[in-house]
Design a protein around this motif. Structure first.
Motif, PDB file in Angstrom:
ATOM      1  N   GLY A  86       0.805  -1.205   0.000  1.00 58.45           N
ATOM      2  CA  GLY A  86       0.000   0.000   0.000  1.00 58.45           C
ATOM      3  C   GLY A  86       0.842   1.260   0.000  1.00 58.45           C
ATOM      4  O   GLY A  86       0.525   2.239  -0.685  1.00 58.45           O
ATOM      5  N   SER A  87       1.929   1.246   0.761  1.00 56.81           N
ATOM      6  CA  SER A  87       2.815   2.408   0.812  1.00 56.81           C
ATOM      7  C   SER A  87       3.462   2.643  -0.545  1.00 56.81           C
ATOM      8  O   SER A  87       3.584   3.791  -1.000  1.00 56.81           O
ATOM      9  CB  SER A  87       3.886   2.216   1.888  1.00 56.81           C
ATOM     10  N   HIS A  88       3.875   1.563  -1.201  1.00 62.87           N
ATOM     11  CA  HIS A  88       4.481   1.723  -2.522  1.00 62.87           C
ATOM     12  C   HIS A  88       3.483   2.289  -3.518  1.00 62.87           C
ATOM     13  O   HIS A  88       3.796   3.219  -4.274  1.00 62.87           O
ATOM     14  CB  HIS A  88       5.021   0.378  -3.024  1.00 62.87           C
ATOM     15  N   VAL A  89       2.253   1.763  -3.535  1.00 60.54           N
ATOM     16  CA  VAL A  89       1.230   2.270  -4.456  1.00 60.54           C
ATOM     17  C   VAL A  89       0.962   3.751  -4.196  1.00 60.54           C
ATOM     18  O   VAL A  89       0.942   4.574  -5.118  1.00 60.54           O
ATOM     19  CB  VAL A  89      -0.071   1.451  -4.329  1.00 60.54           C
ATOM     20  N   ALA A  90       0.761   4.104  -2.928  1.00 55.43           N
ATOM     21  CA  ALA A  90       0.442   5.493  -2.582  1.00 55.43           C
ATOM     22  C   ALA A  90       1.571   6.443  -2.964  1.00 55.43           C
ATOM     23  O   ALA A  90       1.329   7.527  -3.523  1.00 55.43           O
ATOM     24  CB  ALA A  90       0.141   5.591  -1.087  1.00 55.43           C
ATOM     25  N   ASP A 137       7.861  -5.476  -6.593  1.00 55.91           N
ATOM     26  CA  ASP A 137       6.514  -4.965  -6.854  1.00 55.91           C
ATOM     27  C   ASP A 137       6.631  -3.778  -7.805  1.00 55.91           C
ATOM     28  O   ASP A 137       7.534  -2.950  -7.663  1.00 55.91           O
ATOM     29  CB  ASP A 137       5.874  -4.521  -5.540  1.00 55.91           C
ATOM     30  N   GLU A 138       5.712  -3.699  -8.792  1.00 61.38           N
ATOM     31  CA  GLU A 138       5.768  -2.592  -9.742  1.00 61.38           C
ATOM     32  C   GLU A 138       4.459  -1.821  -9.764  1.00 61.38           C
ATOM     33  O   GLU A 138       3.392  -2.372  -9.495  1.00 61.38           O
ATOM     34  CB  GLU A 138       6.095  -3.086 -11.156  1.00 61.38           C
ATOM     35  N   TYR A 139       4.570  -0.530 -10.047  1.00 56.72           N
ATOM     36  CA  TYR A 139       3.395   0.319 -10.254  1.00 56.72           C
ATOM     37  C   TYR A 139       3.719   1.283 -11.387  1.00 56.72           C
ATOM     38  O   TYR A 139       4.770   1.909 -11.361  1.00 56.72           O
ATOM     39  CB  TYR A 139       3.030   1.118  -8.999  1.00 56.72           C
ATOM     40  N   PRO A 140       2.829   1.425 -12.406  1.00 60.16           N
ATOM     41  CA  PRO A 140       1.571   0.732 -12.603  1.00 60.16           C
ATOM     42  C   PRO A 140       1.732  -0.788 -12.621  1.00 60.16           C
ATOM     43  O   PRO A 140       2.777  -1.302 -12.998  1.00 60.16           O
ATOM     44  CB  PRO A 140       1.071   1.249 -13.954  1.00 60.16           C
ATOM     45  N   THR A 195      -0.780 -10.340  -1.098  1.00 59.81           N
ATOM     46  CA  THR A 195      -2.003  -9.682  -0.648  1.00 59.81           C
ATOM     47  C   THR A 195      -2.401  -8.569  -1.612  1.00 59.81           C
ATOM     48  O   THR A 195      -3.583  -8.398  -1.930  1.00 59.81           O
ATOM     49  CB  THR A 195      -1.827  -9.113   0.768  1.00 59.81           C
ATOM     50  N   GLY A 196      -1.420  -7.804  -2.082  1.00 59.52           N
ATOM     51  CA  GLY A 196      -1.710  -6.760  -3.063  1.00 59.52           C
ATOM     52  C   GLY A 196      -2.326  -7.330  -4.329  1.00 59.52           C
ATOM     53  O   GLY A 196      -3.280  -6.763  -4.883  1.00 59.52           O
ATOM     54  N   GLY A 197      -1.812  -8.467  -4.789  1.00 63.01           N
ATOM     55  CA  GLY A 197      -2.374  -9.119  -5.964  1.00 63.01           C
ATOM     56  C   GLY A 197      -3.802  -9.577  -5.739  1.00 63.01           C
ATOM     57  O   GLY A 197      -4.659  -9.472  -6.628  1.00 63.01           O
ATOM     58  N   SER A 202      -9.571  -8.988  -6.694  1.00 62.55           N
ATOM     59  CA  SER A 202     -10.920  -8.821  -6.145  1.00 62.55           C
ATOM     60  C   SER A 202     -11.633  -7.649  -6.813  1.00 62.55           C
ATOM     61  O   SER A 202     -12.838  -7.721  -7.092  1.00 62.55           O
ATOM     62  CB  SER A 202     -10.857  -8.597  -4.631  1.00 62.55           C
ATOM     63  N   LEU A 203     -10.894  -6.570  -7.065  1.00 60.37           N
ATOM     64  CA  LEU A 203     -11.475  -5.425  -7.767  1.00 60.37           C
ATOM     65  C   LEU A 203     -11.890  -5.824  -9.183  1.00 60.37           C
ATOM     66  O   LEU A 203     -12.995  -5.500  -9.636  1.00 60.37           O
ATOM     67  CB  LEU A 203     -10.462  -4.286  -7.825  1.00 60.37           C
ATOM     68  N   TYR A 204     -11.013  -6.546  -9.878  1.00 64.33           N
ATOM     69  CA  TYR A 204     -11.331  -6.976 -11.241  1.00 64.33           C
ATOM     70  C   TYR A 204     -12.606  -7.811 -11.278  1.00 64.33           C
ATOM     71  O   TYR A 204     -13.462  -7.631 -12.145  1.00 64.33           O
ATOM     72  CB  TYR A 204     -10.175  -7.798 -11.812  1.00 64.33           C
ATOM     73  N   LYS A 205     -12.738  -8.734 -10.332  1.00 65.64           N
ATOM     74  CA  LYS A 205     -13.904  -9.618 -10.324  1.00 65.64           C
ATOM     75  C   LYS A 205     -15.170  -8.867  -9.939  1.00 65.64           C
ATOM     76  O   LYS A 205     -16.227  -9.061 -10.528  1.00 65.64           O
ATOM     77  CB  LYS A 205     -13.658 -10.787  -9.367  1.00 65.64           C
ATOM     78  N   ALA A 206     -15.077  -7.997  -8.938  1.00 64.62           N
ATOM     79  CA  ALA A 206     -16.257  -7.284  -8.451  1.00 64.62           C
ATOM     80  C   ALA A 206     -16.863  -6.390  -9.528  1.00 64.62           C
ATOM     81  O   ALA A 206     -18.089  -6.290  -9.651  1.00 64.62           O
ATOM     82  CB  ALA A 206     -15.901  -6.458  -7.220  1.00 64.62           C
ATOM     83  N   PHE A 207     -16.008  -5.740 -10.318  1.00 61.84           N
ATOM     84  CA  PHE A 207     -16.487  -4.828 -11.352  1.00 61.84           C
ATOM     85  C   PHE A 207     -16.424  -5.446 -12.752  1.00 61.84           C
ATOM     86  O   PHE A 207     -16.717  -4.782 -13.730  1.00 61.84           O
ATOM     87  CB  PHE A 207     -15.661  -3.532 -11.341  1.00 61.84           C
TER      88      PHE A 207
END
Length: 223
Positions: A86-90, A137-140, A195-197, A202-207
């Motif tokens: 979460g810290s890396h994404v933010a 871990d990579e972002y995007p 956990t990040g994955g 979960s977001l992909y499936k929900a929407f």
């Protein structure tokens, strides 16, 4: 119909499609009413918002689903669920990398993963005081069309530090740390990376996010 009462019901349509197919129908319902004494009663027409039905969910060719494509897949995630991830994404978003992303195709995912972490040290170090390995871990995200192989810029390592002053990403920070182009990498505990994955999937499936769909994940901290 009896005065003072209401009626309700439901209607359905079926779309099976073929693997990889997408359609965007706009269902329309026309209501007509009749009276036994021949009295004229107005009818009504209802057009629903446009929907998208598909059999194009990555890795699940038999999956069929429909969504409102106007609904942006946007989720706020507590940084406590995976603090390193979460810290890396933010921090990556704060450095100028885009918040709104688009889901990549399978080929783009493969290319992003091949390009993202080539500058990260090997073998991967362990987490201090533990035998747990760190992972890159990579972002995007690799599953974003804006990922490392998109050709928009170069790699960056953010100048982040932990509470005890040690380098957060376990790599020397780069000079270019701002702007929309490129991607960020950080060595984080393997458990956080998993956990990040899971949060992303979960977001992909929900929407029902399929390749080309826009989505975003934002991190908040509990105070």
């Amino acid at each position: 119909m009896v005065p003072g009462t209401s009626m309700q019901g439901s209607s359905h349509f079926t779309w099976r499609g073929t693997a990889g197919a997408r359609v965007q129908p706009r269902p329309l319902w026309e209501f007509t009413f009749s009276h036994p004494n021949g009295i004229t009663i107005d009818g009504a027409i209802y057009k629903s918002p446009k929907i998208r039905c598909d059999r194009d969910y990555p890795g699940r060719p038999s999956s069929v689903g429909c969504v409102f494509p106007q609904q942006h897949a946007d989720e706020w995630v507590s940084g406590d669920r995976a603090s390193w991830w979460g810290s890396h994404v933010a921090n990556a978003q704060s450095s100028g990398l885009p918040v709104s992303l688009h889901r990549a195709t399978t080929a783009e995912v493969v290319a992003n993963r091949a390009a993202a972490c080539t500058t990260a040290p090997r073998p991967r170090p362990t987490v201090p005081g533990s035998t747990e390995k760190r992972e890159c871990d990579e972002y995007p995200f690799a599953s974003a069309a804006e990922g490392a192989a998109s050709g928009t810029g170069t790699v960056r390592v953010l100048n982040i530090y932990t509470w005890d002053g040690s380098a957060y990403c376990n790599m020397p920070p780069t000079v270019n740390q701002t702007g929309e182009g490129g991607w960020s990498i950080c060595l984080i505990p393997a458990s956080d990376n998993r956990t990040g994955g899971q949060i992303l999937n979960s977001l992909y499936k929900a929407f029902r996010v399929i390749p080309g769909d826009e989505y975003s994940i934002r991190i908040y901290t509990n105070t």
